[in-house]
Design an enzyme around this catalytic site. Structure first.
Site, PDB file in Angstrom:
ATOM      1  N   LEU A  74     -93.578  29.349  30.849  1.00 22.74           N
ATOM      2  CA  LEU A  74     -93.450  29.545  32.296  1.00 22.74           C
ATOM      3  C   LEU A  74     -92.749  28.297  32.841  1.00 22.74           C
ATOM      4  CD1 LEU A  74     -97.019  30.844  33.296  1.00 22.74           C
ATOM      5  CD2 LEU A  74     -94.864  32.111  33.485  1.00 22.74           C
ATOM      6  N   ASP A  75     -91.969  28.457  33.908  1.00 26.60           N
ATOM      7  CA  ASP A  75     -91.349  27.289  34.544  1.00 26.60           C
ATOM      8  C   ASP A  75     -92.435  26.350  35.054  1.00 26.60           C
ATOM      9  OD1 ASP A  75     -88.941  28.487  34.106  1.00 26.60           O
ATOM     10  OD2 ASP A  75     -88.762  29.286  36.149  1.00 26.60           O
ATOM     11  N   ARG A  76     -92.031  25.111  35.288  1.00 27.61           N
ATOM     12  CA  ARG A  76     -93.009  24.108  35.744  1.00 27.61           C
ATOM     13  C   ARG A  76     -93.697  24.550  37.041  1.00 27.61           C
ATOM     14  NH1 ARG A  76     -92.809  18.508  37.790  1.00 27.61           N
ATOM     15  NH2 ARG A  76     -90.588  18.727  38.211  1.00 27.61           N
TER      16      ARG A  76
ATOM     17  N   SER B   6     -94.159  27.649  38.002  1.00 24.58           N
ATOM     18  CA  SER B   6     -94.829  28.959  37.887  1.00 24.58           C
ATOM     19  C   SER B   6     -96.289  28.785  37.459  1.00 24.58           C
ATOM     20  CB  SER B   6     -94.115  29.852  36.876  1.00 24.58           C
ATOM     21  OG  SER B   6     -92.784  30.045  37.246  1.00 24.58           O
TER      22      SER B   6
END
Ligand code: URA
Length: 232
Positions: free
Chosen positions: A101-103, A105
């Site tokens: 997951l993106d930072r 998210s």
């Protein structure tokens, strides 16, 4: 690794001797006699010769984390906290992330030491659904569901994303199901339709749902049922 190779590697016995030991019923894999020298044995299986342990068999580990914002989906990083910082140090060695997951998210993140299993979750060709709750900066346009269903052209990868499904929850919120996990996939899909993602929360991967009793930053082992929900 092939069973005969495990015996010959670890004990200085020749491959021929290993084959003989196996064929004559001296070797057990996971406590069952195995007479097939060419069988593939992974590091999670135990191997014994006449009861003496040759390979212990590592523990498989499968964790579900409720990822907070601000943590990087990586195992090491020089400048940011990583999701591994949230995991007991004794459990950390060997863990990898099954679908980053993106930072910024949040939500369901799965960590495991079982690469074969995690590939079933992350391989785009296997088409496991990943379900996200998405908030956007601008109202989601009426043509967005259709555009996502048709697939969005990603110039960098030179491909069209698999059909995705969007359920509108409110003008700036949607539940979106995608079947891949490409770099910044949803942010890029919304960007392609002139919108911008402001928050992303993963609720589900395949049939594994984020446990709503987990506080943000908490994790728990997957149950046997959740582990078995993956296709072979
Ligand atoms: N898509 C994104 O853009 N970011 C995520 O973290 C997950 C899906």
């Amino acid at each position: 690794m092939k069973l005969s190779r495990i015996l010959s590697n670890r004990n200085g016995v020749s491959r021929r001797q290993a084959n003989l030991l196996i064929a004559s019923g001296h070797v057990a894999v996971n406590d069952a006699i195995c007479r097939e020298p060419a069988i593939e044995v992974d590091r999670f299986s135990s191997v014994r010769v006449d009861g003496a342990i040759i390979q212990t068999g590592e523990h498989r580990l499968y964790l579900m984390l409720n990822k907070p914002q601000g943590f990087l989906s990586a195992t090491v990083d020089d400048s940011h906290r990583t999701v591994l910082d949230l995991i007991d140090p004794d459990l950390r060695p060997d863990l990898h992330i099954a679908g980053r997951l993106d930072r910024s998210s949040t939500g369901l993140l799965i960590l495991t030491n079982d690469g074969h299993w995690s590939r079933q979750l992350t391989e785009p060709r296997i088409k496991i659904p990943k379900v996200y709750r998405v908030s956007t900066a601008y109202p989601i346009s009426p043509e967005t569901p259709q555009r996502f269903a048709e697939g969005i052209w990603f110039e960098f990868e030179q491909l069209t994303t698999s059909p995705a499904h969007l359920d509108l929850l409110s003008p700036c919120k949607a539940r979106v199901t995608i079947y891949e996990g490409r770099y910044h996939q949803l942010k890029r899909m919304f960007h392609a339709v002139g919108n911008r993602v402001t928050a992303l929360h993963r609720e589900r991967m395949g049939n594994i749902l984020l446990d709503d009793t987990l506080a943000v930053g908490e994790y728990r082992p997957l149950t046997t049922g959740e582990i078995n929900l993956m296709p072979d």
